[in-house]
Design a protein around this motif. Structure first.
Motif, PDB file in Angstrom:
ATOM      1  N   THR A  26       0.860  -1.189   0.000  1.00  7.73           N
ATOM      2  CA  THR A  26       0.000   0.000   0.000  1.00  7.73           C
ATOM      3  C   THR A  26       0.891   1.232   0.000  1.00  7.73           C
ATOM      4  O   THR A  26       1.950   1.247   0.616  1.00  7.73           O
ATOM      5  CB  THR A  26      -0.901   0.048   1.251  1.00  7.73           C
ATOM      6  N   ILE A  27       0.404   2.258  -0.716  1.00  2.00           N
ATOM      7  CA  ILE A  27       1.178   3.506  -0.749  1.00  2.00           C
ATOM      8  C   ILE A  27       0.316   4.631  -0.222  1.00  2.00           C
ATOM      9  O   ILE A  27      -0.890   4.675  -0.496  1.00  2.00           O
ATOM     10  CB  ILE A  27       1.702   3.804  -2.176  1.00  2.00           C
ATOM     11  N   THR A  28       0.902   5.507   0.544  1.00  3.52           N
ATOM     12  CA  THR A  28       0.162   6.673   1.052  1.00  3.52           C
ATOM     13  C   THR A  28       0.987   7.934   0.786  1.00  3.52           C
ATOM     14  O   THR A  28       2.219   7.899   0.794  1.00  3.52           O
ATOM     15  CB  THR A  28      -0.087   6.561   2.574  1.00  3.52           C
ATOM     16  N   VAL A  29       0.269   9.022   0.521  1.00  2.00           N
ATOM     17  CA  VAL A  29       0.902  10.327   0.310  1.00  2.00           C
ATOM     18  C   VAL A  29       0.336  11.281   1.338  1.00  2.00           C
ATOM     19  O   VAL A  29      -0.883  11.370   1.477  1.00  2.00           O
ATOM     20  CB  VAL A  29       0.570  10.907  -1.084  1.00  2.00           C
ATOM     21  N   GLU A  30       1.198  11.935   2.048  1.00  2.18           N
ATOM     22  CA  GLU A  30       0.725  12.913   3.022  1.00  2.18           C
ATOM     23  C   GLU A  30       1.648  14.115   3.010  1.00  2.18           C
ATOM     24  O   GLU A  30       2.787  14.008   2.542  1.00  2.18           O
ATOM     25  CB  GLU A  30       0.734  12.296   4.428  1.00  2.18           C
ATOM     26  N   ASN A  31       1.147  15.211   3.508  1.00  3.31           N
ATOM     27  CA  ASN A  31       2.033  16.351   3.683  1.00  3.31           C
ATOM     28  C   ASN A  31       2.522  16.368   5.117  1.00  3.31           C
ATOM     29  O   ASN A  31       1.771  16.011   6.036  1.00  3.31           O
ATOM     30  CB  ASN A  31       1.298  17.647   3.351  1.00  3.31           C
ATOM     31  N   ARG A  32       3.775  16.739   5.280  1.00  4.56           N
ATOM     32  CA  ARG A  32       4.327  16.776   6.631  1.00  4.56           C
ATOM     33  C   ARG A  32       3.754  17.989   7.354  1.00  4.56           C
ATOM     34  O   ARG A  32       3.321  18.959   6.739  1.00  4.56           O
ATOM     35  CB  ARG A  32       5.846  16.876   6.567  1.00  4.56           C
ATOM     36  N   LEU A  33       3.751  17.925   8.677  1.00  3.69           N
ATOM     37  CA  LEU A  33       3.192  19.034   9.459  1.00  3.69           C
ATOM     38  C   LEU A  33       3.990  20.297   9.201  1.00  3.69           C
ATOM     39  O   LEU A  33       3.429  21.384   9.084  1.00  3.69           O
ATOM     40  CB  LEU A  33       3.214  18.686  10.948  1.00  3.69           C
ATOM     41  N   THR A  34       5.308  20.134   9.073  1.00 11.06           N
ATOM     42  CA  THR A  34       6.148  21.308   8.854  1.00 11.06           C
ATOM     43  C   THR A  34       6.101  21.723   7.392  1.00 11.06           C
ATOM     44  O   THR A  34       5.357  22.615   7.014  1.00 11.06           O
ATOM     45  CB  THR A  34       7.589  21.000   9.294  1.00 11.06           C
ATOM     46  N   ARG A  35       6.811  20.972   6.540  1.00 15.09           N
ATOM     47  CA  ARG A  35       6.892  21.361   5.139  1.00 15.09           C
ATOM     48  C   ARG A  35       7.296  20.129   4.348  1.00 15.09           C
ATOM     49  O   ARG A  35       8.140  19.357   4.808  1.00 15.09           O
ATOM     50  CB  ARG A  35       7.967  22.447   4.990  1.00 15.09           C
ATOM     51  N   GLY A  36       6.719  19.979   3.194  1.00 15.67           N
ATOM     52  CA  GLY A  36       7.127  18.875   2.342  1.00 15.67           C
ATOM     53  C   GLY A  36       6.156  17.694   2.351  1.00 15.67           C
ATOM     54  O   GLY A  36       5.130  17.715   3.024  1.00 15.67           O
ATOM     55  N   ALA A  37       6.537  16.722   1.542  1.00 11.21           N
ATOM     56  CA  ALA A  37       5.657  15.561   1.353  1.00 11.21           C
ATOM     57  C   ALA A  37       6.265  14.307   2.001  1.00 11.21           C
ATOM     58  O   ALA A  37       7.475  14.228   2.188  1.00 11.21           O
ATOM     59  CB  ALA A  37       5.452  15.311  -0.138  1.00 11.21           C
ATOM     60  N   GLN A  38       5.360  13.383   2.340  1.00  9.79           N
ATOM     61  CA  GLN A  38       5.803  12.092   2.841  1.00  9.79           C
ATOM     62  C   GLN A  38       5.142  11.003   2.001  1.00  9.79           C
ATOM     63  O   GLN A  38       3.923  10.887   1.966  1.00  9.79           O
ATOM     64  CB  GLN A  38       5.410  11.911   4.309  1.00  9.79           C
TER      65      GLN A  38
END
Ligand SMILES: Nc1ncnc2c1ncn2[C@@H]1O[C@H](COP(=O)(O)OP(=O)(O)OP(=O)(O)O)[C@@H](O)[C@H]1O
Ligand SMILES: [Mg+2]
Length: 460
Positions: free
Chosen positions: A430-442
């Motif tokens: 499974t793949i997930t895309v999220e934005n980090r709380l600070t800055r940038g993507a995870q």
């Protein structure tokens, strides 16, 4: 005609109809047979009684007949008992002897023609049923009749016949119901291979064209359909293969002119133009290698027994992209597990997925940022960056082929994440895309844990 969607329900309905009809007919037939058998017994007994009476019939010297019944027979035909009676009639219909008080025949004499007749006659309220036999005594032909009053008939036999439905007839219904249940069970068994075949069929898709329906256990009646489906799948697979091969061949063919272009650029006089063109060529080379990857992945099948050390693969990729990152003024950090993390999958394919995520984290972020690789014990690898992140409404789009936010960006083909997604699918990950709380993507991919070298399952 009613149409049934299910074969089982068709069987049940038709079987119930058959059961009802059969149980009615079977009970009727059995009760008829039983009463026929009792009648036969009765007729035979009556014939024997007539013969017994006939044995005591003798001719007197004057030509007249004499009947001397022994005591037991006299008792049998005594009027108080009333069950049995006899009469002897001559050829002119005269009653010579009769056990009945009014000295009459049991049956009208005109009915008697053969050697033995079985007759029935009503006398008042009673029905007398019996036999009449012909006998010649001296020079006289007489008929000896013996009969039984049916109202007094053997109670046991009568009860059996009358109560047949209640006592015996009902048994046909449960027997037929048991048969019905057996039929349903047999049919369900016969259909099981079909259910299994449907399960396999549901797994067939553009990415899994190699599957075929099993034909061994399929009932012979349905086998032509299953074989036809398999042949159709053969043809579809061939079509898919031709298309895949074309993509792969085209990409492959483009490599040669591209390397010729590269060498020509190297000898170009104008350094500045050369550098710009070289960048364009690298962009094209990127597209071609992505296309080749896609073509390869379309035909790729993951060996279920294969496993990979996710940590080692991630470390290798991090090491590989580090110079590229440094050249763009970015840092690389490898965090998380230090021990091997065994997951199910092909190491080469896992590497390609991580490589694409790493490339994105490097290419779509500003200089001076850090890209972090984190491997967790449960089989998850995450790539963190400090770029613009991915907006919520773009999180599906980014996985589409050729989708990119900035169409003018050099070297960006929009194929990377579709390759990642395909690898994820192939590995049931499974793949997930999220934005980090600070800055940038995870971007995180979670693979299925595999048993490690010692057989102990890792993760969870
Ligand atoms: N880490 C990221 N941060 C921000 N945007 C991203 C990130 N990763 C991907 N994207 C966006 O998603 C788009 C699609 O990514 P994808 O990897 O599929 O293609 P690409 O990187 O443009 O080209 P390539 O085929 O060379 O990978 C990118 O063009 C970019 O706009
Ligand atoms: Mg990419």
């Amino acid at each position: 005609m009613l149409r049934f969607k299910s074969i089982i329900s068709r069987i049940v309905i038709l079987h119930v109809v058959a059961v009802v009809i059969t149980s009615i007919f079977m009970s009727l037939a059995l009760s008829w047979l039983l009463s026929y058998a009792t009648d036969n017994i009765h007729n035979k007994a009556m014939q024997e009684q007539a013969v017994a009476v006939a044995e005591h019939l003798t001719a007197r010297p004057d030509g007249n007949l004499e009947l001397n019944l022994p005591l037991d027979l006299l008792g049998l035909y005594s009027q108080p008992y009333g069950r049995y009676s006899y009469a002897v009639i001559d050829d002119r219909g005269r009653v010579l002897f009769s056990s009945l008080t009014d000295h009459v025949a049991l049956f009208p004499s005109d009915a008697e023609t053969g050697d033995v007749e079985f007759l029935q006659n009503r006398r008042g309220d009673a029905t007398v049923s019996g036999a009449s036999i012909r006998k010649t005594v001296g020079d006289k032909t007489v008929w000896i009749q013996a009969g039984e009053d049916l109202a007094n008939r053997d109670v046991l036999i009568d009860d059996i016949v009358a109560d047949f439905y209640r006592n015996v007839g009902w048994i046909t219904l449960p027997i037929l119901l048991v048969l019905l249940a057996a039929d349903i069970a047999i049919f369900r068994r016969a259909l099981r291979p079909l259910r299994q075949a449907s399960e396999i069929a549901s797994q067939i898709g553009p990415t899994r064209t190699g599957l075929r329906l099993p034909t061994e256990e399929i009932p012979r009646e349905v086998r032509p359909l299953v074989s036809a489906v398999n042949h159709a799948l053969d043809r579809l697979e061939e079509g898919f293969r031709i298309q895949r091969d074309f993509t792969a061949d085209a990409a492959h063919e483009l490599r040669t002119p591209l390397s010729i272009l590269r060498t020509r650029l190297d000898i170009l006089e104008d350094e500045q133009v050369g550098r710009a063109l070289r960048q364009d060529v690298e962009g094209m080379a990127n597209i071609i290698s992505q296309l080749l990857d896609i073509a390869e992945l379309d035909a790729f099948v993951v060996d279920p027994a294969e496993k990979a050390d996710l940590r080692a693969v991630t470390a290798e990729i991090a090491e590989f992209v580090a110079p590229l990152a440094l050249a763009q003024g970015k840092d690389i950090a490898l965090l998380g597990e230090v021990d091997p993390v065994w997951v199910k999958g092909n190491p080469e394919m896992l590497g390609r997925a991580i490589r694409n995520l790493a490339d994105n984290a490097i290419n779509h972020t500003a200089p001076g940022t850090t890209v972090e690789f984190v491997v967790e014990e449960n089989g998850t690898v995450s790539i963190f960056d400090q770029g613009p992140g991915v907006a919520e409404d773009e999180r599906k789009l980014i996985f589409q082929r050729f989708w990119r936010r900035d169409r003018n960006k050099a070297g960006s083909t929009g194929l990377g994440l579709s390759i990642v997604q395909r690898i994820v699918e192939l590995h049931s990950a499974t793949i997930t895309v999220e934005n980090r709380l600070t800055r940038g993507a995870q971007f995180s991919i979670r693979f299925l844990a595999a048993g490690d070298a010692t057989g102990k399952a890792s993760g969870e």
